[in-house]
Design an enzyme around this catalytic site. Structure first.
Site, mmCIF file in Angstrom:
data_model
loop_
_atom_site.group_PDB
_atom_site.id
_atom_site.type_symbol
_atom_site.label_atom_id
_atom_site.label_comp_id
_atom_site.label_asym_id
_atom_site.label_seq_id
_atom_site.Cartn_x
_atom_site.Cartn_y
_atom_site.Cartn_z
ATOM 1 N N ASP A 106 -7.949 78.408 78.269
ATOM 2 C CA ASP A 106 -8.633 76.521 78.985
ATOM 3 C C ASP A 106 -9.628 76.777 80.070
ATOM 4 O O ASP A 106 -10.169 76.006 80.237
ATOM 5 C CB ASP A 106 -7.132 76.491 78.913
ATOM 6 C CG ASP A 106 -6.029 76.712 80.047
ATOM 7 O OD1 ASP A 106 -6.499 78.024 80.275
ATOM 8 O OD2 ASP A 106 -4.865 76.116 79.711
ATOM 9 N N HIS A 123 -7.313 86.431 75.308
ATOM 10 C CA HIS A 123 -7.587 86.074 74.221
ATOM 11 C C HIS A 123 -8.687 85.191 74.386
ATOM 12 O O HIS A 123 -9.142 84.325 73.093
ATOM 13 C CB HIS A 123 -6.743 85.160 73.419
ATOM 14 C CG HIS A 123 -5.238 85.416 73.488
ATOM 15 N ND1 HIS A 123 -4.046 84.898 73.335
ATOM 16 C CD2 HIS A 123 -5.046 86.789 73.196
ATOM 17 C CE1 HIS A 123 -2.656 86.203 73.093
ATOM 18 N NE2 HIS A 123 -3.661 87.350 72.558
ATOM 19 N N THR A 197 4.868 82.387 79.051
ATOM 20 C CA THR A 197 4.569 82.793 77.539
ATOM 21 C C THR A 197 6.023 83.014 76.603
ATOM 22 O O THR A 197 7.103 84.130 77.585
ATOM 23 C CB THR A 197 3.805 84.276 77.601
ATOM 24 O OG1 THR A 197 3.458 85.056 76.911
ATOM 25 C CG2 THR A 197 4.247 84.726 79.101
ATOM 26 N N ASN A 222 10.078 81.782 82.822
ATOM 27 C CA ASN A 222 9.965 80.505 80.970
ATOM 28 C C ASN A 222 10.984 79.561 80.800
ATOM 29 O O ASN A 222 12.105 80.635 81.170
ATOM 30 C CB ASN A 222 9.661 81.939 79.895
ATOM 31 C CG ASN A 222 8.523 81.301 79.056
ATOM 32 O OD1 ASN A 222 7.903 80.771 79.018
ATOM 33 N ND2 ASN A 222 9.365 80.894 77.727
ATOM 34 N N ILE A 240 7.863 75.497 85.315
ATOM 35 C CA ILE A 240 7.272 76.173 85.660
ATOM 36 C C ILE A 240 6.903 75.602 86.869
ATOM 37 O O ILE A 240 6.092 76.623 88.481
ATOM 38 C CB ILE A 240 6.365 76.909 84.717
ATOM 39 C CG1 ILE A 240 6.351 77.575 84.135
ATOM 40 C CG2 ILE A 240 4.857 77.631 85.213
ATOM 41 C CD1 ILE A 240 6.129 78.224 82.865
HETATM 42 P P1 NAD Z 1 3.650 80.215 73.869
HETATM 43 O O1 NAD Z 1 3.139 79.324 72.727
HETATM 44 O O2 NAD Z 1 4.022 81.537 72.249
HETATM 45 O O3 NAD Z 1 4.889 79.991 74.467
HETATM 46 C C1 NAD Z 1 4.644 79.436 75.915
HETATM 47 C C2 NAD Z 1 6.581 79.357 76.767
HETATM 48 O O4 NAD Z 1 6.211 78.921 78.030
HETATM 49 C C3 NAD Z 1 7.326 78.737 75.298
HETATM 50 O O5 NAD Z 1 8.192 79.959 75.408
HETATM 51 C C4 NAD Z 1 8.324 77.384 76.287
HETATM 52 O O6 NAD Z 1 9.485 77.306 76.055
HETATM 53 C C5 NAD Z 1 7.602 77.658 77.804
HETATM 54 N N1 NAD Z 1 6.879 76.725 78.801
HETATM 55 C C6 NAD Z 1 5.767 75.777 78.472
HETATM 56 N N2 NAD Z 1 6.398 74.632 79.499
HETATM 57 C C7 NAD Z 1 6.667 75.239 80.186
HETATM 58 C C8 NAD Z 1 6.755 74.713 80.976
HETATM 59 N N3 NAD Z 1 6.608 73.417 82.041
HETATM 60 N N4 NAD Z 1 7.861 75.283 82.521
HETATM 61 C C9 NAD Z 1 8.848 76.413 81.738
HETATM 62 N N5 NAD Z 1 8.866 77.135 80.497
HETATM 63 C C10 NAD Z 1 7.571 76.440 79.821
HETATM 64 O O7 NAD Z 1 2.187 80.471 74.399
HETATM 65 P P2 NAD Z 1 2.415 81.911 74.645
HETATM 66 O O8 NAD Z 1 3.333 83.228 74.660
HETATM 67 O O9 NAD Z 1 0.997 81.969 75.493
HETATM 68 O O10 NAD Z 1 1.499 82.669 72.841
HETATM 69 C C11 NAD Z 1 0.510 81.831 72.123
HETATM 70 C C12 NAD Z 1 -1.309 81.494 71.937
HETATM 71 O O11 NAD Z 1 -1.329 80.702 71.381
HETATM 72 C C13 NAD Z 1 -1.700 82.891 73.500
HETATM 73 O O12 NAD Z 1 -2.220 83.429 72.617
HETATM 74 C C14 NAD Z 1 -3.186 81.184 73.937
HETATM 75 O O13 NAD Z 1 -3.956 82.121 73.347
HETATM 76 C C15 NAD Z 1 -2.481 80.624 72.756
HETATM 77 N N6 NAD Z 1 -2.426 78.969 73.754
HETATM 78 C C16 NAD Z 1 -3.563 78.310 74.368
HETATM 79 C C17 NAD Z 1 -2.733 77.748 75.518
HETATM 80 C C18 NAD Z 1 -4.155 78.053 76.780
HETATM 81 O O14 NAD Z 1 -4.981 78.155 76.540
HETATM 82 N N7 NAD Z 1 -3.582 76.450 77.192
HETATM 83 C C19 NAD Z 1 -1.862 76.880 74.357
HETATM 84 C C20 NAD Z 1 -1.661 76.922 72.942
HETATM 85 C C21 NAD Z 1 -1.748 77.995 72.423
#
Ligand code: NAD
Length: 250
Positions: A106, A123, A197, A222, A240
């Site tokens: 993003d 990514h 993550t 997380n 977070i």
């Molecule tokens: P994921 O969706 O697998 O995990 C996100 C984690 O963050 C979850 O375990 C969730 O419980 C935690 N989380 C979410 N909001 C939170 C908060 N406010 N406070 C505390 N914890 C919180 O994400 P990932 O591990 O980044 O992997 C997913 C893939 O998806 C990545 O490779 C990425 O490229 C892509 N992705 C990117 C975006 C973006 O750019 N914003 C959004 C969605 C997915």
């Protein structure tokens, strides 16, 4: 939790070179849903994962039309950085940030003010397009304007090839230089901070292991458990936007 925050603050105070790995959780409070959290895109609709697969995207025009429609409506393109992104800018100002590795596509870290030279996008970025035939790179905004004008699967304007976002889809290799830089940053740091993550996607998640093996302290922030919690020095489970500024406050 208060004790864990205090312990994390001590580790950060004692560190010289901090490498941070961020995931979708740092951007959920900016209105961008994650994939695997309780309100994640794939948690609510497992079939949505199909459009993130490279082979499906290339083979099936219907998958591409769905992907373009999702992109055009996606909150990512109007999102603004939040407190977590800002806290990482402040960490950079402290002089301790060695590298900011992100799985996010993003560009909110750069928008918040993190130095592009310190950010490694594992990514890729959703803000560009690449032609799968001639390799031409163009701004995503140009393609989205064409979708809004009625072209539901915009092709490369130079050669007519298929356009995709400059992101790494499932089935694609990570950029070798970016991955090498990320591994070097995991090896060179004395503290590795993983934020927002699920640590379920490799090779990004394996960076935690690399850092731990060379003796770096590991802090995980997380909401949900991750497979790497057992090797972390501290695990912080709160939101977070609240926890990260608190931990990084000088
Ligand atoms: P994921 O969706 O697998 O995990 C996100 C984690 O963050 C979850 O375990 C969730 O419980 C935690 N989380 C979410 N909001 C939170 C908060 N406010 N406070 C505390 N914890 C919180 O994400 P990932 O591990 O980044 O992997 C997913 C893939 O998806 C990545 O490779 C990425 O490229 C892509 N992705 C990117 C975006 C973006 O750019 N914003 C959004 C969605 C997915």
């Amino acid at each position: 939790m208060a004790d864990d925050i205090e312990r994390a603050r001590e580790l950060i105070a004692g560190a010289q070179r901090i490498t941070v790995l961020t995931g979708a959780g740092v951007s959920t409070d900016s209105g961008i849903p994650d994939f695997r959290g309780p309100q994640g895109v794939w948690t609510l609709n497992p079939a949505a994962e199909l459009i993130w697969n490279y082979d499906n995207y290339v083979a099936d025009p219907e998958v591409r039309r769905t992907a373009w429609q999702e992109r055009v409506e996606h909150p990512m393109f109007s999102a603004v950085p939040g407190r977590a992104h800002q806290a990482l800018v402040d960490l950079e100002r402290s002089g301790k940030l060695f590298a900011l590795l992100t799985q996010n596509i993003d560009e909110l870290h750069q928008k918040a003010g993190s130095s592009p030279s310190l950010v490694a996008e594992l990514h890729g970025s959703n803000h560009g397009t690449v032609c799968l035939t001639c390799g031409a790179i163009a701004p995503m905004a140009d393609a989205l304007a064409r979708v809004r004008a009625g072209d539901d699967d915009p092709a490369c304007e130079r050669c007519g090839g298929i356009l995709k976002a400059t992101t790494i889809m499932f089935g694609e290799m990570l950029d070798a230089d970016v991955l090498m830089r990320a591994r070097e940053a995991a090896i060179a740091c004395d503290l590795f901070l993983a934020v927002g993550t699920s640590l379920g996607v490799h090779p990004a998640a394996g960076l935690v292991d690399i850092a731990a093996q060379v003796g770096a302290e590991v802090i995980i922030v997380n909401a949900e458990p991750t497979p790497y919690d057992p090797i972390a020095s501290v695990v912080l489970r709160g939101g977070i936007s609240e926890v990260l500024p608190e931990v990084l406050r000088r």
